[in-house]
Write a protein that holds these residues in place. Structure first.
Motif, PDB file in Angstrom:
ATOM      1  N   GLN A 212       0.814  -1.220   0.000  1.00 47.24           N
ATOM      2  CA  GLN A 212       0.000   0.000   0.000  1.00 47.24           C
ATOM      3  C   GLN A 212       0.849   1.273   0.000  1.00 47.24           C
ATOM      4  OE1 GLN A 212       0.069  -2.285   2.384  1.00 47.24           O
ATOM      5  NE2 GLN A 212      -0.052  -1.413   4.459  1.00 47.24           N
ATOM      6  N   VAL A 215       1.141   3.172  -3.333  1.00 47.24           N
ATOM      7  CA  VAL A 215      -0.077   3.701  -3.955  1.00 47.24           C
ATOM      8  C   VAL A 215      -0.404   5.083  -3.387  1.00 47.24           C
ATOM      9  CG1 VAL A 215      -2.525   3.261  -4.403  1.00 47.24           C
ATOM     10  CG2 VAL A 215      -0.928   1.340  -4.243  1.00 47.24           C
ATOM     11  N   PRO A 216      -0.604   6.090  -4.248  1.00 45.46           N
ATOM     12  CA  PRO A 216      -0.331   6.082  -5.690  1.00 45.46           C
ATOM     13  C   PRO A 216       1.180   6.174  -5.936  1.00 45.46           C
ATOM     14  CG  PRO A 216      -0.988   8.275  -5.023  1.00 45.46           C
ATOM     15  CD  PRO A 216      -1.106   7.408  -3.790  1.00 45.46           C
TER      16      PRO A 216
END
Length: 482
Positions: A212, A215-216
């Protein structure tokens, strides 16, 4: 008439045979492996242990590997130009000496003065990074220095001098004074150990990656800032460019290289490939371990990430190796900077005493001048300030060398030897290299650009007040007139 005479004087070119004779006192002992060791010691030096986290937090977010790739493309183009230059003109002083031969003394001085900013501040930057790691390492054992001695001059934070940075520079100066052959053996050993531990960081760090955090991968650009999007990546690559100062550090030692026509191109290109691969791997793991914003103002992100993911033993091992490994970068850049100062003295553009070479084949006066000045600079100015200014000097040097290929090709096989290595894609690729470096330079912050303007003003004052009158080339021209 006077105007034409003055312009002719500025564009007077040095005879390359003069450099061959003067550099003969330097001992050619470096091999391809030694050059890759010196270059990798600088490229995979302070920057790999310090910059990925800072650049991620300030500019790119998780996309910091892209910033390294953008910088590597520009540096790679310049490395090809450096390889051809060094193959034809194997002299100490790299771009300074090359521009003297190709464009004339004035442009040689401008290129050399940009290099001096690059080298001089690089020494201080690397030492400042070493100090940050040493403080983090000591802090893990509960040992803390007085705040006044822990950083550059910043009364608001209570710091006035970075004593550890000054000590690191002094130690390396003493080592280099023993001779380049001894230095290259120490450098190669340090680099080998450092690369092993970097691989260890990548392997262990990969087990603590949280997907995670990617992201982004390219955060949206924040209007009015240099964070996010491609503007952030470009700004990050401009700051990262300090990593590739290692190319010029290699080229500065051309006169002390065995068979430079063959070994120098291999050393330059080998350093580029090895360094870029390690940068991408380390930065990918680093931003995967923790959210990029947590690395803000952290000059020892790799060790910090390992400690905060529970790998205390590996973190301390990394810190120890970083402390030793950053010395390899200090060795490479202090070695190169002393050779540049020597070249200034050799040509009479600075006092001729700086061109002195001792019985160990070391330009001792130049070495100790740059050592003392770097100790002062490294202990007074903060880490991130130094990083930005070095990138500016590096980019200007790259622009000069890439442009120099056009003048070099016209003289190869005429009054200069044919290159054993030639930059491919001529005449298009040198132009692309120039434009690439200009674009990255444009991405630097305004402070770096203003400081470079100030630096060049000082350089012009020195040249017109001292250098143009006292240079050896000027003395030769006077004899010809008589």
């Amino acid at each position: 008439m006077i105007k034409n005479k003055f312009l002719k004087r500025l564009l007077a070119k040095e005879d390359p045979t003069v450099y061959q004779l003067k550099d003969a006192s330097l001992e050619p002992s470096l091999t391809t492996l030694d050059l890759i060791g010196l270059g990798t010691g600088m490229v995979v030096g302070t920057a790999i242990f310090t910059l990925p986290g800072i650049v991620a937090a300030e500019h790119t977010g998780p996309a910091v590997p892209l910033a390294f790739i953008v910088a590597a493309i520009g540096a790679g183009l310049s490395a090809l130009a450096y390889a051809e230059m060094a193959s034809v003109l194997p002299f100490a002083g790299s771009a300074f000496s090359w521009m003297n031969v190709l464009f004339g003394e004035f442009f040689g001085w401008i290129a050399g003065w940009a290099l001096l900013a690059e080298y001089f501040i690089s020494v201080a930057f690397v030492a400042s990074g070493w100090s940050a790691y040493m403080q983090g390492f000591l802090g893990s054992f509960g040992v803390k220095l007085p705040v006044a001695l822990t950083g550059g001059f910043n009364p608001a934070k209570g710091s006035y001098v970075d004593i550890l940075a000054a000590i690191a520079i002094l130690i390396v100066g003493c080592l280099i004074a023993r001779g380049i052959h001894q230095v290259s053996r120490v450098e190669n050993t340090i680099v080998a150990v450092k690369l092993i531990v970097i691989i260890m960081f990548v392997v262990i760090g990969a087990t603590a990656i949280h997907p995670q955090n990617y992201v982004p991968f390219i955060p949206a650009h924040r209007p009015g800032t240099t964070f996010g999007g491609w503007p952030g990546i470009l700004a990050g690559s401009s700051q990262i460019f300090i990593a590739y100062v290692g190319f010029d550090a290699i080229a500065a030692n051309t006169a002390e290289t065995k068979d430079p026509q063959h070994t120098m191109p291999k050393g330059l290109i080998g350093t580029l490939l090895l360094g870029t691969g390690f940068f991408i791997a380390v930065s990918l793991v680093l931003v995967g371990m923790f959210k990029y914003s947590r690395y803000a103002n952290n000059a020892e992100p790799a060790a910090w990430a390992l400690r905060h993911s529970g790998h205390y033993l590996t973190a301390n091992l990394l810190s120890v190796v970083a402390l030793i490994g950053i010395f390899s970068a200090l060795i490479a850049i202090l070695l190169a900077s002393s050779r540049l100062i020597y070249a200034f003295g050799r040509d009479g553009l600075l006092p001729s005493r700086l061109g002195h070479i001792d019985d160990k084949h070391v330009p001792d006066h130049a070495l100790w001048l740059i050592t003392v000045l770097a100790m002062i600079l490294g202990s007074v100015f903060p880490f991130t300030f130094l990083a930005t200014l070095v990138s500016a000097g590096t980019l200007i040097a790259f622009i000069f060398v890439s442009l120099g290929i056009y003048a070099l090709r016209k003289r190869e096989g005429v009054d200069l030897p044919e290159a054993k290595f030639k930059m491919p894609g001529y005449p298009v690729l040198p132009a692309i290299s120039v434009v690439y470096s200009i674009v990255i330079f444009a991405g630097l912050n305004i402070d770096a650009k203003l400081l470079m303007i100030g630096w060049f003003v000082i350089g012009l004052i020195i040249y017109f007040a001292y250098g143009i009158k006292h240079s050896n080339l000027n003395q030769q021209l006077k004899k010809v007139v008589k």
